[in-house]
Design a protein around this motif. Structure first.
Motif, PDB file in Angstrom:
ATOM      1  N   TRP A 148      33.347  55.322  69.125  1.00 39.22           N
ATOM      2  CA  TRP A 148      33.862  56.626  69.544  1.00 39.22           C
ATOM      3  C   TRP A 148      33.626  56.840  71.048  1.00 39.22           C
ATOM      4  O   TRP A 148      34.508  57.326  71.760  1.00 39.22           O
ATOM      5  CB  TRP A 148      33.197  57.740  68.730  1.00 39.22           C
ATOM      6  CG  TRP A 148      33.863  59.085  68.897  1.00 39.22           C
ATOM      7  CD1 TRP A 148      34.885  59.601  68.168  1.00 39.22           C
ATOM      8  CD2 TRP A 148      33.537  60.072  69.890  1.00 39.22           C
ATOM      9  NE1 TRP A 148      35.215  60.849  68.632  1.00 39.22           N
ATOM     10  CE2 TRP A 148      34.405  61.164  69.683  1.00 39.22           C
ATOM     11  CE3 TRP A 148      32.595  60.145  70.926  1.00 39.22           C
ATOM     12  CZ2 TRP A 148      34.363  62.318  70.478  1.00 39.22           C
ATOM     13  CZ3 TRP A 148      32.553  61.287  71.717  1.00 39.22           C
ATOM     14  CH2 TRP A 148      33.430  62.356  71.482  1.00 39.22           C
ATOM     15  N   LEU A 149      32.430  56.452  71.518  1.00 41.28           N
ATOM     16  CA  LEU A 149      32.114  56.573  72.949  1.00 41.28           C
ATOM     17  C   LEU A 149      33.077  55.730  73.779  1.00 41.28           C
ATOM     18  O   LEU A 149      33.610  56.196  74.792  1.00 41.28           O
ATOM     19  CB  LEU A 149      30.664  56.120  73.212  1.00 41.28           C
ATOM     20  CG  LEU A 149      29.542  57.050  72.742  1.00 41.28           C
ATOM     21  CD1 LEU A 149      28.192  56.366  72.885  1.00 41.28           C
ATOM     22  CD2 LEU A 149      29.549  58.366  73.509  1.00 41.28           C
ATOM     23  N   ARG A 150      33.331  54.504  73.313  1.00 44.18           N
ATOM     24  CA  ARG A 150      34.238  53.608  74.039  1.00 44.18           C
ATOM     25  C   ARG A 150      35.642  54.198  74.097  1.00 44.18           C
ATOM     26  O   ARG A 150      36.267  54.216  75.141  1.00 44.18           O
ATOM     27  CB  ARG A 150      34.287  52.242  73.350  1.00 44.18           C
ATOM     28  CG  ARG A 150      33.046  51.419  73.605  1.00 44.18           C
ATOM     29  CD  ARG A 150      33.382  49.943  73.803  1.00 44.18           C
ATOM     30  NE  ARG A 150      32.153  49.166  73.903  1.00 44.18           N
ATOM     31  CZ  ARG A 150      31.567  48.568  72.867  1.00 44.18           C
ATOM     32  NH1 ARG A 150      32.123  48.628  71.670  1.00 44.18           N
ATOM     33  NH2 ARG A 150      30.459  47.900  73.030  1.00 44.18           N
ATOM     34  N   GLU A 151      36.114  54.682  72.942  1.00 50.08           N
ATOM     35  CA  GLU A 151      37.456  55.264  72.858  1.00 50.08           C
ATOM     36  C   GLU A 151      37.619  56.431  73.824  1.00 50.08           C
ATOM     37  O   GLU A 151      38.716  56.686  74.303  1.00 50.08           O
ATOM     38  CB  GLU A 151      37.725  55.810  71.450  1.00 50.08           C
ATOM     39  CG  GLU A 151      38.282  54.792  70.473  1.00 50.08           C
ATOM     40  CD  GLU A 151      38.219  55.325  69.048  1.00 50.08           C
ATOM     41  OE1 GLU A 151      38.439  56.544  68.865  1.00 50.08           O
ATOM     42  OE2 GLU A 151      37.932  54.525  68.141  1.00 50.08           O
ATOM     43  N   HIS A 152      36.535  57.157  74.052  1.00 49.61           N
ATOM     44  CA  HIS A 152      36.613  58.334  74.910  1.00 49.61           C
ATOM     45  C   HIS A 152      36.109  58.064  76.325  1.00 49.61           C
ATOM     46  O   HIS A 152      35.826  58.998  77.069  1.00 49.61           O
ATOM     47  CB  HIS A 152      35.854  59.496  74.261  1.00 49.61           C
ATOM     48  CG  HIS A 152      36.520  59.980  73.011  1.00 49.61           C
ATOM     49  ND1 HIS A 152      36.397  59.324  71.807  1.00 49.61           N
ATOM     50  CD2 HIS A 152      37.347  61.018  72.786  1.00 49.61           C
ATOM     51  CE1 HIS A 152      37.107  59.955  70.888  1.00 49.61           C
ATOM     52  NE2 HIS A 152      37.701  60.990  71.460  1.00 49.61           N
ATOM     53  N   ASP A 153      35.996  56.787  76.653  1.00 51.65           N
ATOM     54  CA  ASP A 153      35.561  56.390  78.000  1.00 51.65           C
ATOM     55  C   ASP A 153      34.234  57.005  78.401  1.00 51.65           C
ATOM     56  O   ASP A 153      34.040  57.389  79.555  1.00 51.65           O
ATOM     57  CB  ASP A 153      36.628  56.739  79.041  1.00 51.65           C
ATOM     58  CG  ASP A 153      37.825  55.792  78.938  1.00 51.65           C
ATOM     59  OD1 ASP A 153      37.588  54.581  78.722  1.00 51.65           O
ATOM     60  OD2 ASP A 153      38.969  56.269  79.055  1.00 51.65           O
TER      61      ASP A 153
END
Ligand SMILES: [Zn+2]
Ligand SMILES: [Zn+2]
Length: 160
Positions: free
Chosen positions: A13-18
């Protein structure tokens, strides 16, 4: 032991939201999302204490920010029991959870009883009220605290 897959979902989720995937964030997520210890409803302060007990380091601001991110991700639910601070628990499939809060030791328990939901739905419907959500918190004294109080010698009770 934390549910690895949930922590992995947070990482994704963190990666997806940069958003930065930091060791601190993952360590905080692990504490909040930890399974096995039933009915954990931790405050930010308790989370910070546990983090330092595990050798992690994070300021209160970081803990709060990470908790906000966890809530935004939908993996963690924030609870406000009108105690003057918030508590955090892993999100579960069932959203309607009734809570029991011991005002002596601060322990939070939970239960689910379909009759409560039906009663709420009926009460609202009979008043032509469209229910969005509801919550029930039972404030009182847990069995352990009641037992402790009962076992206290009389003299000690009189002095306190
Ligand atoms: Zn208690
Ligand atoms: Zn709960």
């Amino acid at each position: 032991v934390a549910d690895e897959s949930v922590v992995e979902r947070f990482r994704a989720w963190l990666r997806e939201h940069d958003l930065p995937v930091t060791a601190q964030r993952l360590a905080i997520a692990e504490i909040v999302l930890e399974q096995g210890t039933a009915d954990r409803h931790l405050s930010a302060e308790e989370i910070a204490l546990e983090l330092s007990a595990r050798g992690g380091k994070a300021g209160t601001a970081t803990v709060y920010r990470t908790l906000d991110v966890l809530v935004a991700s939908g993996l963690v639910v924030e609870r406000d029991f009108a105690e003057g601070f918030r508590r955090f628990e892993p999100a579960r499939e069932r959203t309607e959870q009734e809570h029991l809060l011991c005002t002596t030791c601060g322990q939070v328990g939970e239960f689910h009883d379909e009759r409560v939901g039906r009663l709420v739905a009926d009460a609202a419907a009979s008043r032509e009220f469209a229910t969005e959500r509801y919550r029930l918190v039972i404030y009182g004294t847990c069995a352990q605290c009641r037992q402790g109080a009962a076992q206290k010698p009389r003299a000690e009770m009189a002095h306190s």
